[in-house]
Design a protein around this motif. Structure first.
Motif, PDB file in Angstrom:
ATOM      1  N   MET A 220     -10.663   2.383   2.397  1.00 48.30           N
ATOM      2  CA  MET A 220      -9.544   3.140   1.831  1.00 48.30           C
ATOM      3  C   MET A 220     -10.030   4.455   1.213  1.00 48.30           C
ATOM      4  O   MET A 220      -9.420   5.507   1.419  1.00 48.30           O
ATOM      5  CB  MET A 220      -8.813   2.319   0.774  1.00 48.30           C
ATOM      6  CG  MET A 220      -7.591   3.036   0.211  1.00 48.30           C
ATOM      7  SD  MET A 220      -6.712   2.085  -1.046  1.00 48.30           S
ATOM      8  CE  MET A 220      -7.862   2.202  -2.406  1.00 48.30           C
ATOM      9  N   GLY A 236      -2.307   4.821  -1.414  1.00 50.22           N
ATOM     10  CA  GLY A 236      -2.698   3.534  -0.856  1.00 50.22           C
ATOM     11  C   GLY A 236      -2.836   2.459  -1.911  1.00 50.22           C
ATOM     12  O   GLY A 236      -3.124   2.744  -3.073  1.00 50.22           O
ATOM     13  N   PHE A 241      -1.628   1.931   3.515  1.00 50.27           N
ATOM     14  CA  PHE A 241      -1.853   3.377   3.409  1.00 50.27           C
ATOM     15  C   PHE A 241      -0.553   4.103   3.730  1.00 50.27           C
ATOM     16  O   PHE A 241       0.158   3.720   4.654  1.00 50.27           O
ATOM     17  CB  PHE A 241      -2.925   3.839   4.407  1.00 50.27           C
ATOM     18  CG  PHE A 241      -4.288   3.211   4.212  1.00 50.27           C
ATOM     19  CD1 PHE A 241      -4.579   2.420   3.117  1.00 50.27           C
ATOM     20  CD2 PHE A 241      -5.290   3.422   5.139  1.00 50.27           C
ATOM     21  CE1 PHE A 241      -5.823   1.846   2.932  1.00 50.27           C
ATOM     22  CE2 PHE A 241      -6.550   2.853   4.981  1.00 50.27           C
ATOM     23  CZ  PHE A 241      -6.814   2.058   3.878  1.00 50.27           C
TER      24      PHE A 241
END
Length: 308
Positions: A220, A236, A241
């Motif tokens: 991420m 996110g 996301f």
């Protein structure tokens, strides 16, 4: 997560839910030789069997969820939706539901503990309800747990660094206790000061999922950094996301590239090397990690339902 290309998304949660629903329906009709009580539980549970009911249990099965854990998960889902107001009955139905769900997993995969698959965001890959693996899951989970056990046996906490270099420390330690005496009564206060030995079993059982989540967070962060670099809005939470509709195709490209970048590295070898540096007195005590399989991670680029 679908690592390999497919005509439609493969959803293991729906697959397990369908299997559990068939099993419960058969029990509810008295076709499987269940006791009258279990037939009652099956009839009570049947209207509530869906993807959401079994999702957490399926997800945590790769982390070694116990029957007690599965029962609590299903009981929580039933309580959330206001189903089965009677607490005693809800508890017994949750027990029955946990057994049915765990058996459904065994029916689908032969034995959930022996299915070969990757675990986590790289992690569980199902295609047409078959498992496609690049690591032998059971070996990896056992290796991670045993590695943590070696550290915890010294009384220390397990700590490691993510591929980004960020330190992670498992905080599971025994709590200190202090008795406060007053004229009226005595109080026992528990506290954390970092000076007490680690809780060995918790250090061991928590390390596999915590390590995997640290890889998820690395993916991420790398995705967010690259999105920012090219001017994309990004938000996110764990494995969800978000960006604007117009920039979704660009984010899709970036998150695939970053996934491959993270998982193309020899992560377990890097983990072992880092542990030997952090615990020099244990150097040579850690077993070699399991070998890699044959999955070509570059195929993720062509998987339309990798993130969906």
């Amino acid at each position: 997560v679908n690592l390999l290309p497919g005509d439609k998304p493969a959803d293991v949660y729906t697959g397990v839910a369908d299997m559990v629903r068939k099993r419960v329906a058969a029990d509810a009709e008295g076709l499987t030789g269940k006791s009258p009580k279990e037939v009652e539980y099956a009839r009570t549970l049947l209207p509530h069997v869906d993807r959401k009911l079994v999702k957490q249990t399926v997800m945590t099965s790769v982390y070694g969820v116990t029957f007690v854990g599965a029962r609590q998960q299903i009981q929580n889902r039933l309580k959330e939706r206001g189903a089965i107001p009677d607490e005693s009955l809800r508890y017994m139905v949750a027990c029955y539901g946990a057994r049915s769900t765990l058996q459904g997993l065994n029916d689908m995969f032969g034995n959930a503990r022996q299915v070969s698959r990757v675990v986590g965001t790289a992690l569980v890959v199902f295609r047409a309800m078959d498992c496609v693996a690049c690591l032998r899951m059971e070996e990896v989970m056992e290796w991670l747990a045993e590695t943590a056990n070696i550290v915890a046996a010294t009384g220390d906490t397990v700590r490691w660094r993510t591929p980004l270099g960020l330190p992670v420390v498992q905080p599971y330690q025994k709590r200190g206790k202090k008795t406060v005496r007053t004229l009226m009564q005595n109080f026992i206060i528990t506290y954390d000061d970092g000076e007490h030995p680690s809780v060995k079993q918790k250090q061991k059982s928590a390390f596999p999922p915590n390590y995997i989540h640290s890889l998820d967070s690395t993916h991420m962060m790398k995705t967010a950094i690259d999105c920012h670099a090219v001017g994309l809005s990004f938000a996110g939470v764990h494995d969800s996301f978000w960006t604007h509709a117009g920039t979704t195709p660009e984010m899709n490209r970036i998150l695939r590239e970053k996934f491959i970048e993270v998982h193309d590295a020899p992560l377990l070898d890097m983990l072992k090397e880092g542990l030997e540096k952090d615990y020099p007195n244990l150097k040579g005590g850690f077993a070699d990690p399991p070998s890699l399989g044959t999955l070509d991670l570059q195929r993720v680029v062509d998987s339309a339902y990798f993130f969906s």
